[in-house]
Design a protein around this motif. Structure first.
Motif, mmCIF file in Angstrom:
data_model
loop_
_atom_site.group_PDB
_atom_site.id
_atom_site.type_symbol
_atom_site.label_atom_id
_atom_site.label_comp_id
_atom_site.label_asym_id
_atom_site.label_seq_id
_atom_site.Cartn_x
_atom_site.Cartn_y
_atom_site.Cartn_z
ATOM 1 N N ASP A 1 0.802 -1.288 -0.061
ATOM 2 C CA ASP A 1 0.064 0.102 -0.142
ATOM 3 C C ASP A 1 0.852 1.267 -0.162
ATOM 4 O OD1 ASP A 1 -2.441 -1.292 -0.051
ATOM 5 O OD2 ASP A 1 -3.020 -1.032 2.300
ATOM 6 N N VAL B 1 0.789 4.476 -2.509
ATOM 7 C CA VAL B 1 0.065 5.623 -2.447
ATOM 8 C C VAL B 1 1.432 6.782 -2.217
ATOM 9 C CG1 VAL B 1 -1.714 4.831 -1.037
ATOM 10 C CG2 VAL B 1 0.489 5.316 0.337
ATOM 11 N N SER C 1 0.248 9.344 -6.897
ATOM 12 C CA SER C 1 1.051 10.119 -5.678
ATOM 13 C C SER C 1 1.246 11.539 -6.020
ATOM 14 C CB SER C 1 2.235 9.456 -5.358
ATOM 15 O OG SER C 1 3.190 9.280 -6.433
ATOM 16 N N ASP D 1 -6.474 3.706 6.923
ATOM 17 C CA ASP D 1 -7.842 4.316 6.561
ATOM 18 C C ASP D 1 -8.916 3.156 7.110
ATOM 19 O OD1 ASP D 1 -10.497 5.196 5.554
ATOM 20 O OD2 ASP D 1 -9.384 6.087 3.817
ATOM 21 N N GLN E 1 -6.868 0.446 3.586
ATOM 22 C CA GLN E 1 -5.778 0.976 3.093
ATOM 23 C C GLN E 1 -4.589 1.532 3.815
ATOM 24 O OE1 GLN E 1 -5.936 3.863 -0.093
ATOM 25 N NE2 GLN E 1 -4.230 2.536 -1.324
ATOM 26 N N GLN F 1 -2.265 4.368 4.235
ATOM 27 C CA GLN F 1 -2.129 5.604 3.255
ATOM 28 C C GLN F 1 -1.196 6.767 3.541
ATOM 29 O OE1 GLN F 1 -6.160 7.340 3.197
ATOM 30 N NE2 GLN F 1 -6.962 5.845 1.778
ATOM 31 N N GLY G 1 -0.202 10.123 1.711
ATOM 32 C CA GLY G 1 -0.531 10.043 0.370
ATOM 33 C C GLY G 1 -1.569 10.950 0.091
ATOM 34 N N ALA H 1 -4.616 10.589 -0.921
ATOM 35 C CA ALA H 1 -6.060 10.444 -0.507
ATOM 36 C C ALA H 1 -6.001 10.761 0.976
ATOM 37 C CB ALA H 1 -6.061 8.895 -0.331
ATOM 38 N N MET H 2 -5.064 11.016 1.541
ATOM 39 C CA MET H 2 -5.173 11.500 3.027
ATOM 40 C C MET H 2 -5.186 13.041 3.017
ATOM 41 S SD MET H 2 -2.749 9.372 5.463
ATOM 42 C CE MET H 2 -2.934 10.482 6.958
#
Length: 223
Positions: free
Chosen positions: A36, A40, A46, A85, A90, A92, A115, A117-118
């Motif tokens: 992962d 990420v 990224s 998460d 995942q 992250q 990453g 997504a955060m």
């Protein structure tokens, strides 16, 4: 604040799992978290600016990335956590305790690599809050945040989180063959209750609505 005559060293973090509302923190485990984290932190989606002010990365390939993770996982200072998460499981991002000095009640949060997504979500804020909270519960008097003075994102994050600017160490380091002036921030144990209350208000279900946050973190600190 502890009276000087009665001061006792702070405890040290044990890297046990920490559960939050949006994320959980676990000690970095390359075998379980590596795939992962590679995706990420180095994958096609990224953040291209992620490594700009870190003393390592980006990595040329998976082997060098894995060696970096393994070195981090073996370290006790810095002490690395993976950010997971809770909605999808995942991993992250990562961050760490560092400069852990229990005899003086001092610790730092750093080596932050979140990453994409955060970013612009409650997850990064909650990760910093959870590590800060544990550090003060262990009896520390001072939490530090240090960054390259050219790193506008990190300086803005420190101010948003409630850290107090203390000054700039000029010509402090050479990182990636460039000068680094280092900006210092801190939160003390006397300031932490107000800062913590702000984090808790901001992370609350009442404030975190599907359409976005009702109040900023700065506003939540003043009630």
């Amino acid at each position: 604040m502890n009276d000087a005559l009665n001061w006792k060293p702070a405890g040290t973090p044990k890297a046990e799992p920490i559960e939050g509302r949006f994320i959980s923190l676990e000690k970095l485990d390359p075998a379980r978290h590596g795939n992962d984290l590679w995706e990420v932190l180095q994958g096609p989606g990224s953040d291209p600016a992620l490594w700009d002010y870190l003393p390592y990365g980006p990595f040329a390939g998976r082997a060098s990335f894995d060696r970096w993770l393994e070195g981090n996982a073996a370290s006790r200072d810095p002490l690395f956590y993976s950010v997971i998460d809770r909605a999808n499981g995942q991993v992250q991002g990562i961050l760490s305790y560092m400069s852990i000095v229990p005899e003086h009640g001092r610790f730092e949060i750093g080596h932050i690599a979140f990453g994409a997504a955060m970013q612009r979500t409650p997850k990064g804020t909650e990760a910093v809050y959870l590590l800060s909270k544990l550090g003060f519960e262990l009896g520390n008097r001072r939490l530090e945040w240090k960054c390259n003075d050219a790193n506008a994102r990190s300086k803005r994050a420190a101010e948003r989180f409630g850290f107090v600017f203390e000054g700039v160490f000029r010509n402090h380091m050479v990182v990636k063959d460039r000068n680094r002036d280092t900006t210092w921030y801190s939160i003390t144990d006397t300031e932490w209750p107000t800062v913590a209350a702000g984090f808790e208000r901001w992370l609350s279900e009442e404030n975190q609505q599907p359409e976005g946050q009702v109040r900023t973190l700065e506003a939540c600190r003043v009630g």
